[in-house]
Design an enzyme around this catalytic site. Structure first.
Site, mmCIF file in Angstrom:
data_model
loop_
_atom_site.group_PDB
_atom_site.id
_atom_site.type_symbol
_atom_site.label_atom_id
_atom_site.label_comp_id
_atom_site.label_asym_id
_atom_site.label_seq_id
_atom_site.Cartn_x
_atom_site.Cartn_y
_atom_site.Cartn_z
ATOM 1 C CG ASN A 1 -0.289 -0.066 2.531
ATOM 2 O OD1 ASN A 1 0.822 0.441 2.703
ATOM 3 N ND2 ASN A 1 -0.942 -0.680 3.506
ATOM 4 C CE LYS B 1 2.239 3.374 8.528
ATOM 5 N NZ LYS B 1 3.132 2.235 8.800
ATOM 6 C CD GLU B 2 2.196 -2.623 3.417
ATOM 7 O OE1 GLU B 2 1.759 -3.321 4.343
ATOM 8 O OE2 GLU B 2 1.846 -2.782 2.221
ATOM 9 C CG ASP C 1 -5.552 -10.122 3.388
ATOM 10 O OD1 ASP C 1 -4.330 -9.959 3.285
ATOM 11 O OD2 ASP C 1 -6.137 -10.255 4.478
#
Length: 337
Positions: A207, A209-210, A277
């Protein structure tokens, strides 16, 4: 970009397509009731539990998403022993998910217990071990993977930071895949502390943030997203990168210089729990069924738009996905570079 009817046909092709999931599985436990008084023992509410619910979490939710979409998932994972392991097996059996669970008596079966009163979460209790699996335990895990890897064209690594993913695990998995006549494509749902371990995989699905944390760069603007993506290519040598951007949709890096933007198809957002997921499960299943990567990401975007409209981790059926495709416009996929 294909038309709606062709996308719907792609969903029909999901049926029976095989996906192998390796990763950290957990039990999500919900204890629900009311809190009408304060405990005489301490200044805390007393929750009178009237119902409880157990669902698959982590890699288990990825497998459930593949299964609900009509695919044929198999999950390889580890758990503790005893009642927690029995409950985990029962949940997988109830969903019709093929599984190969290595029980390690010295570890706990990961369980996250949420206590809710009048739909308000009061507290969460985590029971888990996060130490890396190594030595004989890792050898046994890899033997389970080796015994079936040749049957799969797609492998999902679902990393929730609970011990399965390590440098040695990723190296051995890559070696096993490269040794196959038809090399499986490795999809990785990453965890930031392990980011540097995902060397030379087919695709990562972080995402925003990651993506920012993995590249150590901001991702606020289009230029920043492109710069961060290119930095991840430089660091990891991956073939592809799919960055999910929440309300901004997703950016698919075919390579460092070919980037597609797919706007979100979510109509209402109630809860983003489990959306990642759903994205990796749908994209991997679509690729396993023969779809192009761009079409697979468009389908994953539609599926994510469905699940964020529900409270809690959810999954989508083929009929729901086809209905969503038919009822919503085609996303205006745009080439950013």
């Amino acid at each position: 970009m294909v038309n709606k009817d062709t996308l719907a046909e792609r969903v029909d092709s999901f049926s029976g397509s095989k996906v192998l999931i390796i990763g950290d599985i957990m039990i999500d436990e919900y204890l629900m009731g009311s809190a009408d008084r304060i405990s005489p023992e301490a200044p805390v509410p007393v929750v009178h539990v009237s119902s409880d619910r157990h669902v698959l979490g982590g890699a288990g939710n990825v497998a459930k998403n593949v299964c609900t979409l009509g695919g044929a998932p198999k999950i390889i994972t580890v758990s503790g022993a005893g009642m927690g392991a029995d409950l985990l097996t029962a949940l997988l059996d109830s969903e019709g998910i093929e599984h190969d669970i290595q029980q390690i008596g010295t570890r706990k079966t990961t369980r996250k217990t949420r206590i809710l009163a009048s739909n308000q979460q009061m507290i969460r209790i985590d029971r888990e071990d996060t130490a890396s699996i190594s030595g004989n335990d890792l050898d046994q895990l890899m033997e389970r993977v080796e015994s079936c890897i040749a049957e799969y064209s797609v492998v999902i690594v679902s990393d929730y930071g609970k011990g399965i993913v390590s440098k040695e695990f990723m190296e051995r998995l890559s070696f096993l895949c490269e040794a196959q006549e038809n090399q499986p494509k490795i999809f990785v749902d990453p965890k930031t502390p392990n980011f540097k371990l995902y060397q030379n995989v087919f695709i990562l699905t972080p995402n925003s943030k990651e993506t920012s944390e993995g590249a150590n760069l901001p991702v606020g603007s289009q230029k920043e997203i492109l710069d961060a993506g290119r930095e991840i290519f430089r660091l990891l040598g991956c073939d592809k990168l799919l960055t999910t951007l929440g309300p901004l949709g997703m950016a698919l890096f075919d390579d460092e210089n070919t980037v597609w933007h797919v706007p979100t198809m979510a109509q209402e957002v109630f809860d983003v729990t489990g959306a990642g997921d759903t994205v990796i499960a749908t994209a991997a299943l679509a690729v396993a069924s023969g779809c192009s990567l761009v079409d697979s990401c468009v389908l994953a975007n539609y599926a994510a738009g469905v699940v964020v409209g529900h409270v809690g981790a959810a999954s989508v059926t083929p009929d729901q996905l086809i209905e969503t495709i038919q009822n919503l416009p085609l996303p205006p996929v745009e080439k950013w570079t």
